[in-house]
Design a protein around this motif. Structure first.
Motif, mmCIF file in Angstrom:
data_model
loop_
_atom_site.group_PDB
_atom_site.id
_atom_site.type_symbol
_atom_site.label_atom_id
_atom_site.label_comp_id
_atom_site.label_asym_id
_atom_site.label_seq_id
_atom_site.Cartn_x
_atom_site.Cartn_y
_atom_site.Cartn_z
ATOM 1 N N SER A 37 0.840 -1.182 0.000
ATOM 2 C CA SER A 37 0.000 0.000 0.000
ATOM 3 C C SER A 37 0.885 1.245 0.000
ATOM 4 O O SER A 37 2.056 1.183 0.340
ATOM 5 C CB SER A 37 -0.829 0.006 1.244
ATOM 6 N N THR A 130 -4.555 3.196 1.627
ATOM 7 C CA THR A 130 -4.847 3.552 0.237
ATOM 8 C C THR A 130 -4.239 2.485 -0.655
ATOM 9 O O THR A 130 -3.041 2.223 -0.573
ATOM 10 C CB THR A 130 -4.223 4.903 -0.109
ATOM 11 N N LEU A 131 -5.065 1.874 -1.486
ATOM 12 C CA LEU A 131 -4.524 0.850 -2.378
ATOM 13 C C LEU A 131 -3.605 1.517 -3.397
ATOM 14 O O LEU A 131 -3.888 2.617 -3.867
ATOM 15 C CB LEU A 131 -5.654 0.106 -3.074
ATOM 16 N N LEU A 186 -17.468 1.727 5.134
ATOM 17 C CA LEU A 186 -17.101 2.389 3.883
ATOM 18 C C LEU A 186 -15.648 2.082 3.511
ATOM 19 O O LEU A 186 -15.329 1.757 2.360
ATOM 20 C CB LEU A 186 -17.289 3.898 4.058
ATOM 21 N N GLU A 190 -14.080 -0.173 0.312
ATOM 22 C CA GLU A 190 -13.073 0.306 -0.638
ATOM 23 C C GLU A 190 -11.963 -0.720 -0.841
ATOM 24 O O GLU A 190 -11.376 -0.820 -1.909
ATOM 25 C CB GLU A 190 -12.474 1.634 -0.161
ATOM 26 N N ASP A 193 -11.418 -3.404 -3.717
ATOM 27 C CA ASP A 193 -10.728 -3.128 -4.971
ATOM 28 C C ASP A 193 -9.319 -3.718 -4.979
ATOM 29 O O ASP A 193 -8.602 -3.631 -5.968
ATOM 30 C CB ASP A 193 -10.679 -1.610 -5.203
ATOM 31 N N LYS A 223 -26.578 0.249 0.075
ATOM 32 C CA LYS A 223 -26.506 1.483 -0.689
ATOM 33 C C LYS A 223 -25.073 1.749 -1.183
ATOM 34 O O LYS A 223 -24.863 2.164 -2.321
ATOM 35 C CB LYS A 223 -26.980 2.661 0.171
ATOM 36 N N GLN A 224 -24.102 1.495 -0.330
ATOM 37 C CA GLN A 224 -22.722 1.740 -0.739
ATOM 38 C C GLN A 224 -22.292 0.770 -1.843
ATOM 39 O O GLN A 224 -21.555 1.145 -2.751
ATOM 40 C CB GLN A 224 -21.767 1.649 0.457
ATOM 41 N N ASN A 227 -23.511 2.156 -4.950
ATOM 42 C CA ASN A 227 -22.671 3.239 -5.452
ATOM 43 C C ASN A 227 -21.405 2.710 -6.113
ATOM 44 O O ASN A 227 -20.982 3.220 -7.146
ATOM 45 C CB ASN A 227 -22.295 4.188 -4.314
ATOM 46 N N LEU A 230 -22.446 1.365 -9.498
ATOM 47 C CA LEU A 230 -22.804 2.418 -10.466
ATOM 48 C C LEU A 230 -21.561 3.134 -10.972
ATOM 49 O O LEU A 230 -21.438 3.442 -12.157
ATOM 50 C CB LEU A 230 -23.771 3.413 -9.824
ATOM 51 N N ARG A 231 -20.638 3.363 -10.047
ATOM 52 C CA ARG A 231 -19.402 4.006 -10.464
ATOM 53 C C ARG A 231 -18.649 3.094 -11.430
ATOM 54 O O ARG A 231 -18.107 3.526 -12.444
ATOM 55 C CB ARG A 231 -18.552 4.294 -9.235
ATOM 56 N N MET B 180 -21.634 9.829 -6.716
ATOM 57 C CA MET B 180 -21.688 10.174 -8.135
ATOM 58 C C MET B 180 -22.085 11.638 -8.313
ATOM 59 O O MET B 180 -21.529 12.360 -9.132
ATOM 60 C CB MET B 180 -22.717 9.299 -8.886
ATOM 61 N N ARG B 183 -19.397 13.985 -7.094
ATOM 62 C CA ARG B 183 -18.327 14.082 -8.100
ATOM 63 C C ARG B 183 -18.725 15.055 -9.204
ATOM 64 O O ARG B 183 -17.932 15.894 -9.641
ATOM 65 C CB ARG B 183 -18.014 12.708 -8.692
#
Lengths: 471, 595
Positions: A37, A130-131, A186, A190, A193, A223-224, A227, A230-231, B180, B183
């Motif tokens: 990392s 942070t990756l 959250l 992340e 990834d 919900k996350q 997101n 969707l991203r 989104m 951003r």
């Protein structure tokens, strides 16, 4: 980057006398295999940890205190890209983590209220980071090896410890929820990834446990994930943990209560269906199809929007994806209710008719295999008066002109099946085949004619407006 | 449009709409792309009352069709009757601005922005601004995302009450629930700030910027960086320190490398925006840190900016800053572990010589250039070579070649042919500035060696290089130095080298002129027409065709023609073909001359 440093130190600069267009896999082999990392901003002085006694060597009263001390020590994070630094302390932390894993598995009465924040802190210090940048702009899952996390010897034990902690009988979500909160989740999401599949596998278990034990976080987690997807679909097309997240969702969907909430239906139509458009579909298609079928088994009324969605996003150029779509569609048809089938059969078989006549034989073959599926056959038979006219032209044409003999053979079988199903209609279509083609051609000509006249009109008007000819 | 009535009746809308509804996507797409033709045929009235409602209702289609539609509608103002009616286009574009697919939505927003300018101020408030508000408070994230791009186009032209509403909506979107939307808002923050009154920039925008720049998601924070640069250009110097610098400093040290990368990437813009004082006090140390960042991506982005950053430093302290703060970092980057970093540096490092002047260049930069010229990564070497000319201007070619010549000679034999190619392309320039004598002594043998390179592209470039050298040094020089060597290769046992002789002749005949061509080259070509390799023979035919224009017609008739005729009856098919080509080409040319 730090690894490049170490490899540069050990391997001599490459001397290649020949001009190379070496295969990608060969080139890649020289590149970094593992990474760390990007958290080591300033490599400071060596880390010193004062060795503590083993937990089993102290009295039961002293154990909780010592447990906390050990957790605090394990907050120290080492640089694994530097294979020579802090060797002793790395080993000490490894054995301490091992001890902690055993301890939370077998001990009773260790989980004091003060322990919760310390556990979460230790886990956070170790796993949240942070990756690093990835090479994956040209990552080819078929050929490339994933980059592995260098600090895995510690990281694995931290994950192991955390899972045992969450699964422990003494674990009380009501206390833990103060520390395992939205922010924690959250950051956890992340990490999905990560390029290292071993890490994603652990994360899957962790997230699953958290989803199971913290009712208050469930909606937030969903919900996350929304997101992230969707991203992934609309912005970056890059996220390594899609398959793992879908796998968790598969079991979450399984547990949805009926009737389904609007939120869940929206997730199906607006997130899961668009996931089919992503280039790297093959990496998570099995899990995605599973989720879709789960939804349909819960609520058959969703069949129509799902199939319409798939038809909307049907691959135009990628035959490999087309085969995947056909596979998924068959899974859906396997569970479809006859009443739903009738609603969707026309657009559906227009697409199947196109697939059957695909010049790519794997696509054609995959579509033709539907006729080996007894349930699908029974649905087709019940609705042959609608489906046969849609399919007939393609089938008839391919039987005459497809380049691949295996396809032609399959098509003959399908035609035969149709003939047996509904011989009157079949004969009728055969006899009108020619005149139908001619009618189509005529229509085509009329269309050209129409556009030509429109263009003339446009030209005339622009000349008028330019004052070249009088109005 | 009075005369058009009779035409209109020919095309009932039903037929056209049928086309737009065709089962075949391709046909639907074709129709949509000709939507202006349809509208023209219908006339403005029916376009407004029939076509647009139809389009608004049937928005569910393939994204490809929707994209075409979104684009078309941006150019539809005249087709609906001019600016007075332009608001009729809003309903279909509003629907398109809510669809999932990003490209469609972006195109719809683009078209909306375009037609916003065609609205009168009244229409803007009555029709356009309500649309923006609806989008901004839509249920699904897509419409809110689209709204972000529309605030800045209507803000300048509406009343102050409406302006206040718009600011409020933008504020809300900046703290939207979905990343989104945040951003999208972050990426439009700079553009929105530009149309705001300065007092609102200070009161509203700064707090939004600060919030977005410390968002929990790095994908939002990194977009705030660019906005920060735009905002900095808007503020008076005395406000910068208090209002934007704390946030920008924090971004330069963000824990996510993506954010730091963005800072590095925007560094020159940032530097211009904040002015010399802040640059000296803040940006110089920040830039040093970015050049030493732990992530190679960040270092590479910063390395790319080295020249621009140094160029834009305030003149009074430029040299001191570079020498004491920047150059030490640059020196380290020359031996960076990552090749992208070195290559980024190599693409700009030569530019420093103009800034630092001759003495500093010789003392401090030349050793770095030389180190990079010898770098193991070919891209680094290439970048250095292709920028040699800017150093040349500073220290003069002689100085340059003395220090660089050994490296250039080494690169001339580099294992990577692209590097050799780059060196060759640099030769004519070098030759022109070094003069004949120096060239003959040091470089001529290199140029000849490339003619027998094992890579065709190098041999080809070497041939072309010879032509350029002759253009510089003249025919006499050619005759004495290179022509004999080139012609000598005609006897080489390797047929590829023999062919190189022909290619050289093709390239050189014109610059060498008739005499040399006829006297020295032509006999060799003739001799080669008896070569045992067919490829050589058909290249003889091609060469004869090529050099024909240089020769006089007598020579063509009496000497060239018989050789070609002989080749035209060769037993090899290709030789025959090219010989016939040459003969007919010659005939055509002679006919043309006669006319």
């Amino acid at each position: 980057s730090a690894l490049a440093m170490s490899s540069a130190a050990t391997t001599p600069p490459s001397v290649d006398k020949v001009d190379g267009f070496s295969r990608k896999s060969v080139r890649k082999a020289k590149q970094k295999r593992s990474q760390s990392s990007s958290q080591f901003r300033s490599q400071g002085k060596p880390i010193e940890l004062t060795p503590l006694p083993l937990l089993k060597d102290v009295s039961a009263q002293e154990q909780p205190e010592l447990f906390l001390k050990k957790l605090q020590q394990c907050c120290a994070v080492f640089d694994f890209m530097d294979t020579l630094s802090d060797l002793k302390m790395k080993e000490y932390k490894r054995s301490t983590l091992n001890e902690l894993v055993d301890y939370v598995t077998v001990s009773r009465g260790y989980l004091t209220e003060q322990a919760y924040p310390e556990v979460v802190k230790m886990v956070s210090y170790n796993i949240f980071r942070t990756l690093p940048p990835s090479d994956s702009n040209e990552f080819d899952p078929e050929e490339d090896e994933p980059t592995l996390e260098a600090s895995w010897p510690h990281l694995q034990l931290v994950y192991e410890f955390f899972i045992r902690f969450l699964e422990s009988q003494e674990f009380q979500p009501s206390i833990a929820k103060k520390y395992i909160d939205q922010k924690f989740v959250l950051q956890l999401l992340e990490l999905f990834d990560s390029e290292d599949p071993r890490e994603r596998d652990y994360l899957k278990t962790v997230l699953h446990r958290i989803y199971g034990k913290f009712l208050g976080l469930r909606a937030f987690i969903r919900k996350q994930i929304n997101n992230i997807f969707l991203r992934f679909v609309y912005e970056t097309e890059h996220f390594n943990g899609v398959a793992e997240l879908l796998e968790i969702l598969g079991s979450i969907i399984n547990g949805f209560a009926l009737p389904l909430k609007a939120e869940h239906k929206q997730f199906l139509v607006k997130v899961l269906i668009p996931l089919h458009t992503v280039r790297s579909l093959s990496l998570f298609h099995a899990q995605l199809a599973y989720c879709i079928v789960q939804f349909l088994e819960k609520d058959p009324a969703l069949t129509e929007p799902v199939i319409r969605g798939l038809l909307k996003f049907w691959p135009k150029t990628c035959s490999q994806k087309e085969v995947m779509f056909l596979g998924e569609l068959e899974e859906i048809l396997d569970v479809i209710e006859p009443t739903q089938f009738v609603k969707i059969q026309e657009p559906l078989f227009r697409q199947i008719s196109k697939c059957v006549s695909s010049p790519h034989f794997q696509v054609a073959e995959r579509a033709l295999y539907y006729w080996n599926n007894e349930y699908i056959m029974s649905l087709i038979e019940e609705n042959s008066n609608v489906i046969l006219p849609i399919m007939f032209t393609s089938l008839y044409r391919i039987s005459k002109e497809h380049w691949n003999p295996a396809i032609v053979a399959l098509v003959y079988n399908v035609l035969k099946a149709f003939m047996e199903m509904n011989s009157t209609l079949f004969d009728e279509l055969t006899s009108t085949y020619k005149s139908d083609r001619q009618r189509e051609k005529k229509k085509e000509k009329e269309r050209e004619e129409l556009w030509k006249r429109l263009e003339d009109l446009e030209l005339k008007r622009s000349l008028q407006s330019d004052g070249i000819i009088p109005t | 449009m009075a005369g058009a009535d009779s035409d209109d009746s020919l095309y009932p809308i039903a037929v056209l709409i049928d086309e737009l509804r065709n089962e075949d996507v391709q046909l639907r797409l074709n129709s949509i792309k000709k939507l202006s033709t349809i509208a023209l045929a219908l006339g403005v009235e029916r376009t407004r009352t029939e076509l647009l409602p139809f389009l608004t209702d049937t928005i569910y289609d393939e994204d490809e069709v929707l994209l075409a539609l979104a684009e078309q509608l941006g150019n539809f103002t005249m087709l609906v009757g001019g600016p007075e009616y332009v608001h009729c286009l809003l309903p279909p574009l509003e629907s398109l601005a809510t669809v999932e697919e990003t490209v469609v939505r972006d195109k719809a927003v683009e078209s909306l922005r375009k037609i916003s300018h065609e609205h009168s101020p009244v229409d803007l408030e009555v029709h356009f601004e309500p649309l923006v508000k609806r989008l901004a408070s839509g249920d699904w994230f897509t419409s809110r995302t689209s709204a972000c791009g529309l605030f800045s186009v209507c803000y300048p032209r509406v009343s102050s009450t409406v302006k206040a509403e718009i600011r409020q909506h933008f504020r809300t979107l900046c703290s939207d629930d979905t990343p989104m939307v945040r951003r999208a808002a972050a990426s439009k923050l700079g553009e929105f700030a530009k149309v705001l009154e300065l007092e609102y920039v200070k009161s509203d925008i700064i707090s939004l910027f600060t919030a977005l720049a410390s968002d929990e998601q790095d994908s939002v924070r990194l977009l705030a960086v660019e906005a920060g640069v735009s905002i900095a250009t808007l503020l008076p110097q005395e406000d910068l320190e208090a209002l934007v610098m704390p946030t920008l400093r924090q971004a330069a040290e963000d824990k996510s490398w993506r954010v730091r990368y963005m800072v590095a990437d925007k560094f020159s813009d940032l530097q211009k925006a904040v002015g010399p004082e802040i640059t000296k006090n803040d940006l110089v140390p920040a830039f040093q840190n970015l050049l030493k960042d732990c992530e190679a991506e960040v270092r590479a982005a910063a390395a790319n900016k080295v020249k621009e950053f140094c160029e834009n430093l305030p003149e009074d302290s430029r040299e001191t800053i570079i020498m004491t703060h920047i150059l030490p970092c640059v020196k380290e980057l020359v031996s960076d572990t990552n090749q992208h970093v070195k290559s980024a540096l190599a693409s700009v490092i030569m530019g420093l010589s103009t800034i630092l002047g001759k003495d500093n260049t010789i003392e401090h930069l030349l050793p770095l250039f030389l180190a990079q010229l010898k770098d193991e990564c070919p891209e680094v070497r290439l970048n250095i070579i292709s920028n040699l000319d800017c150093v040349n201007e500073v220290i003069g070619i002689r100085q340059l070649s003395q220090s660089l010549l050994p490296a250039i000679v080494e690169l001339a034999e580099d294992a990577k042919w692209r590097v050799r190619l780059a060196i060759i392309e640099y030769m004519p320039l070098l030759a022109g500035q070094l003069g004949v004598e120096f060239f003959d002594e040091k470089l001529n043998s290199l140029c000849m060696a490339w003619l027998v390179d094992h890579v065709y592209a190098i041999r080809e470039a070497a041939t072309c290089n010879l032509m350029k050298l002759v253009e510089k040094f003249g025919a006499e020089w050619a005759q004495n130095t290179i022509v004999p060597k080139v012609l000598g290769m005609a006897n080489d046992p390797n047929y590829l080298h023999r062919m190189t002789t022909l290619f050289c002749i093709n390239a050189l005949s014109e610059v060498c002129g008739q005499e040399i061509t006829t006297k020295h080259m032509l006999p060799v070509v003739f001799k080669m027409s008896n070569d045992q390799v067919a490829n050589v023979r058909f290249n003889v035919a091609k060469s004869l065709q090529k050099i024909g224009p240089v020769l006089d017609s007598n020579c063509l008739q009496t000497e060239v023609k018989p050789v070609l005729e002989k080749l035209a009856s060769d037993q090899d098919m290709d030789v025959k073909y090219f010989a016939q080509e040459a003969i007919s080409g010659r005939i055509k040319k002679m006919k043309r001359n006669r006319k």
